[in-house]
Design an enzyme around this catalytic site. Structure first.
Site, mmCIF file in Angstrom:
data_model
loop_
_atom_site.group_PDB
_atom_site.id
_atom_site.type_symbol
_atom_site.label_atom_id
_atom_site.label_comp_id
_atom_site.label_asym_id
_atom_site.label_seq_id
_atom_site.Cartn_x
_atom_site.Cartn_y
_atom_site.Cartn_z
ATOM 1 N N LYS A 189 0.831 -1.216 0.000
ATOM 2 C CA LYS A 189 0.000 0.000 0.000
ATOM 3 C C LYS A 189 0.863 1.262 0.000
ATOM 4 O O LYS A 189 0.421 2.317 -0.484
ATOM 5 C CB LYS A 189 -0.959 -0.027 1.196
ATOM 6 C CG LYS A 189 -0.320 -0.004 2.575
ATOM 7 C CD LYS A 189 -0.058 1.393 3.093
ATOM 8 C CE LYS A 189 0.714 1.362 4.388
ATOM 9 N NZ LYS A 189 1.021 2.743 4.887
ATOM 10 N N THR A 246 -3.909 5.674 3.551
ATOM 11 C CA THR A 246 -2.679 6.265 3.022
ATOM 12 C C THR A 246 -2.844 6.828 1.614
ATOM 13 O O THR A 246 -1.985 7.582 1.155
ATOM 14 C CB THR A 246 -1.530 5.246 3.035
ATOM 15 O OG1 THR A 246 -1.952 4.055 2.375
ATOM 16 C CG2 THR A 246 -1.103 4.906 4.431
#
Length: 329
Positions: A189, A246
């Site tokens: 990620k 994020t």
């Protein structure tokens, strides 16, 4: 078993936040910091230079003595992924057998393609490796804002006991035995968050951002499956949850790094502004591993090429927009 004394290795923003969380859970906490200046600030001013304005709990003992910290019943290892090997190697000679060592970094080691628990096993074979990951910003956690994460260990009882030891009113660790799945989510990620930041920095709009995050998640799932991760882990906090967080906020160093790339700043200049962006280190090794397993990861590939100077930002975006039309999967 109960874990009443927990050490946190690393006095950066995330280490400070986890030390606070652990102290609020009622545990005895020893915070080890290698940097002399920061250790002094932690001990005397009760704050980290990496998290200014947020006070650490008075009950937290600060030390630069690794052997002293290693006497705890469990250890939260909060150092950058590429520094993990050196710290674990030093820890090996002073740790008691079967002490849980919980990696709290999200990355893959360069050169070896090892995940963090694999580094722990290789460098401290007497330890019990575990991983903590999930959607969490250090400042939020340090302030005591509600946060949920995943804590994984191969032994379900160990995972449950560690989760119980760290849990408090505002910090909820969910236990898992899918160690690899949790590690993959945290590492991949970060690379995808850089791509999302580029979209924001280039002003391509929310529709493009949503599309990139969704297709990035598909890449994450494909990569996870190729390495034996469970689909439900990819769908959980340490996968989809962390990706959403994020890919949507400049509080993420990786997203902020990408925003600066999108605005035309060179990577070296950005690193000085935003600090460590783990995704920049993870991108090339993630791509290596994907290619070895014939996993298609076009977004991660574009990020890696951009960071290596093989593409401009506009070329990277164009490479994604001109991919052949196909069914969604």
């Amino acid at each position: 078993m109960p874990f009443d004394h927990i050490a946190v290795l690393g006095g950066g923003a995330w280490g400070t936040a986890l030390a606070n969380v652990t102290a609020r859970a009622g545990r005895k906490v020893t915070l080890w910091e290698h940097d002399e200046t920061n250790a002094e600030k932690l001990a005397n001013q009760r704050e980290s230079k990496f998290l200014p304005g947020l006070r650490i709990e008075d009950s937290i003992a600060v030390t630069r003595d690794l052997a002293l910290a290693a006497g705890a019943q469990a250890i939260l290892l909060v150092v950058p992924a590429q520094a993990m090997r050196s710290v674990v190697s030093a820890l090996d000679s002073v740790i008691a057998p079967r002490t849980p060592v919980i990696a709290c970094a999200k990355g893959i080691e360069h050169g070896t393609q090892m995940f963090m628990t694999e580094v722990i096993t290789a460098c401290a074979p007497r330890a019990t490796p575990a991983i903590l990951s999930g959607p969490s910003f250090a400042a939020d956690v340090a302030r005591g804002l509600p946060t949920a994460v995943t804590l994984a260990a191969q032994d379900e009882t160990v995972a449950a006991d560690l989760a119980k030891a760290l849990a408090s009113r505002t910090f909820r660790p969910y236990q898992s035995t899918d160690v690899r799945g949790v590690e993959i989510g945290g590492a991949a990620k970060n690379v995808l968050a850089i791509a999302s930041g580029i979209v924001a920095g280039r002003g391509l709009g929310f529709s493009a951002s949503a599309a990139l995050t969704t297709r990035g998640f598909s890449e994450l799932v494909r990569f996870g499956r190729a390495l034996g991760a469970k689909t439900e882990t990819m769908m959980g906090l340490s996968g989809l949850g962390d990706l959403i967080l994020t890919c949507s906020s400049p509080q993420s160093r990786n997203f902020s790094f990408g925003m600066n790339l999108g605005q035309g700043r060179p990577p070296v200049e950005i690193q000085a502004i935003t600090g460590l962006a783990e995704g920049a280190f993870t991108a090339p090794v993630l791509l290596e591993m994907a290619r070895e397993r014939n996993v298609d990861m076009p977004i991660a590939s574009a990020v890696a090429a951009l960071l290596a100077g093989q593409m401009s930002v506009d070329q990277a975006i164009e490479s994604l927009l001109t991919r052949p039309l196909r069914s969604e999967e």
